[in-house]
Design an enzyme around this catalytic site. Structure first.
Site, PDB file in Angstrom:
ATOM      1  N   LYS A 119       0.849  -1.206   0.000  1.00  0.00           N
ATOM      2  CA  LYS A 119       0.000   0.000   0.000  1.00  0.00           C
ATOM      3  C   LYS A 119       0.880   1.249   0.000  1.00  0.00           C
ATOM      4  CE  LYS A 119      -3.886  -2.306   2.180  1.00  0.00           C
ATOM      5  NZ  LYS A 119      -4.534  -2.735   3.410  1.00  0.00           N
TER       6      LYS A 119
ATOM      7  N   GLN B 264      -4.663  -1.274   9.600  1.00  0.00           N
ATOM      8  CA  GLN B 264      -4.614  -2.610   9.007  1.00  0.00           C
ATOM      9  C   GLN B 264      -5.264  -3.632   9.939  1.00  0.00           C
ATOM     10  OE1 GLN B 264      -3.364  -3.367   5.846  1.00  0.00           O
ATOM     11  NE2 GLN B 264      -4.243  -5.379   6.238  1.00  0.00           N
TER      12      GLN B 264
ATOM     13  N   ASP C  30     -10.972   3.129   4.134  1.00  0.00           N
ATOM     14  CA  ASP C  30     -11.432   1.740   4.028  1.00  0.00           C
ATOM     15  C   ASP C  30     -12.956   1.663   3.983  1.00  0.00           C
ATOM     16  OD1 ASP C  30      -9.594  -0.280   3.687  1.00  0.00           O
ATOM     17  OD2 ASP C  30      -9.093  -0.461   5.813  1.00  0.00           O
TER      18      ASP C  30
END
Ligand code: NDP
Length: 296
Positions: free
Chosen positions: A54, A98, A121
């Site tokens: 990422k 994460q 997200d």
């Protein structure tokens, strides 16, 4: 084999190039650089790989990237304080924590501490509610990537029968909301669905997000359907570890009109959409027009 193979890798590369173009213009015309902060707690090897890729993709797009690596035993208050700091940092437009988090941390509490406008997200409860009520939201990356692939393949999705197999909060449910938003007639199937094969056979669009290797068989597919395989499963075959999807690719490709492979289908779109969401968040934060074709 009759189905068109949907090249998610090439499509994602095109999306990332378009994003890089937008970022370059934002820097030049507005003096703004979009920025993504990724928080990793602990040393889960798979999570470390995801976070690294990422960060690399963010930098390749011309954005600022920050990685915050915290030890596995980080107290919850410390993690929440970091998120609070990132919420208040004007250089940071996107924050990603994460998952999975170590067990002593409450993932819902942590995710809901992120400023919803920076929740790239799309997991914050506010964004879930906005998506569910058809309002402008940050949309989870994997379903957004699937939607982009579908629109690219089919143009308008209006009136099509869509079946989503899987009802997780990160893939199945938001995918169904997005398809509904694009005027599909949507069925969500799950482990208690009766006669899953018959339900799948109705689908003009079949999205599989189950986590069971090659569960969807060729004779479950309506001829000409578009099949999107979200699954990523590691299997041992011929003494080697291979990645396969939730769909029996060879069997389904004989019947479908178009199908995503695994790997090289949905997977590359997830990171592309993370970048898209970061750019969108940056534009919204600065009152600028959102880039076209990168949001739901
Ligand atoms: P979850 O385990 O959270 O959800 C799986 C869903 O599948 C559940 O709703 C479950 O139903 C349903 N299910 C399980 N078994 C069956 C069955 N036999 N018949 C019908 N439905 C069933 O998984 P995720 O949504 O997180 O992920 C799904 C897959 O997608 C995984 O392979 C994952 O690795 C992959 N993935 C890929 C991404 C990418 O970037 N390409 C990103 C995220 C995930 P129930 O609710 O009833 O238990």
């Amino acid at each position: 084999m009759s189905a068109k193979i949907i090249d998610g890798k090439a499509f994602a590369a095109d999306v990332r190039a378009r994003i890089a173009g937008h970022v370059a213009r934002l820097k030049e015309e507005n003096g703004i650089t979009p920025g993504l902060a990724v928080v990793l707690v602990g040393e889960d090897p798979a999570s470390e790989v995801y976070v690294r890729s990422k960060g690399k993709a963010t930098i390749e797009a011309g954005m600022n990237s920050w990685e915050h690596k915290l030890p596995a035993d980080t107290p919850e208050a410390e993690l929440l304080a970091l998120i609070e700091r990132l919420n208040g940092d004007r250089r940071v437009h996107g924050i990603l924590v994460q998952l999975p988090l170590p067990k002593h941390l409450d993932a819902d509490l942590v995710i809901n501490a992120i400023d919803p406008a920076k929740d790239v997200d799309g997991f914050h409860i506010s964004n879930v509610g906005l998506l569910g009520t058809g309002q402008k939201a940050m949309v989870p990356c994997t379903p957004l990537g699937c939607l982009m692939l579908l629109r690219d393949q089919l143009g308008s999705l209006a009136g099509l029968e869509a079946v989503v197999v899987g009802r997780s909060n990160i893939v199945g449910k938001p995918m169904a909301q997005l398809l509904l938003g694009d005027n599909c007639t949507v069925t969500i199937a799950h482990s208690r669905t009766r006669d899953l094969a018959a339900v799948c056979r109705r689908a003009d669009i079949l999205v599989a997000a189950v986590g069971r290797p090659e569960m969807i068989a060729g004779d479950w597919i309506k001829p000409g359907a578009t099949v999107i395989d979200v699954g990523i499963n590691r299997v041992e075959r011929d003494g080697r570890t291979r990645l396969v999807g939730d769909v029996d690719f060879a069997g389904c490709a004989k019947v479908a009109g178009a199908i995503t492979p695994v790997p090289g289908g949905v997977g590359p779109m997830t990171i592309a959409c993370l970048l898209a969401n970061t750019l969108t968040a940056c534009c919204r934060a600065n009152g600028l027009a959102e880039p076209e074709g990168l949001t739901a």
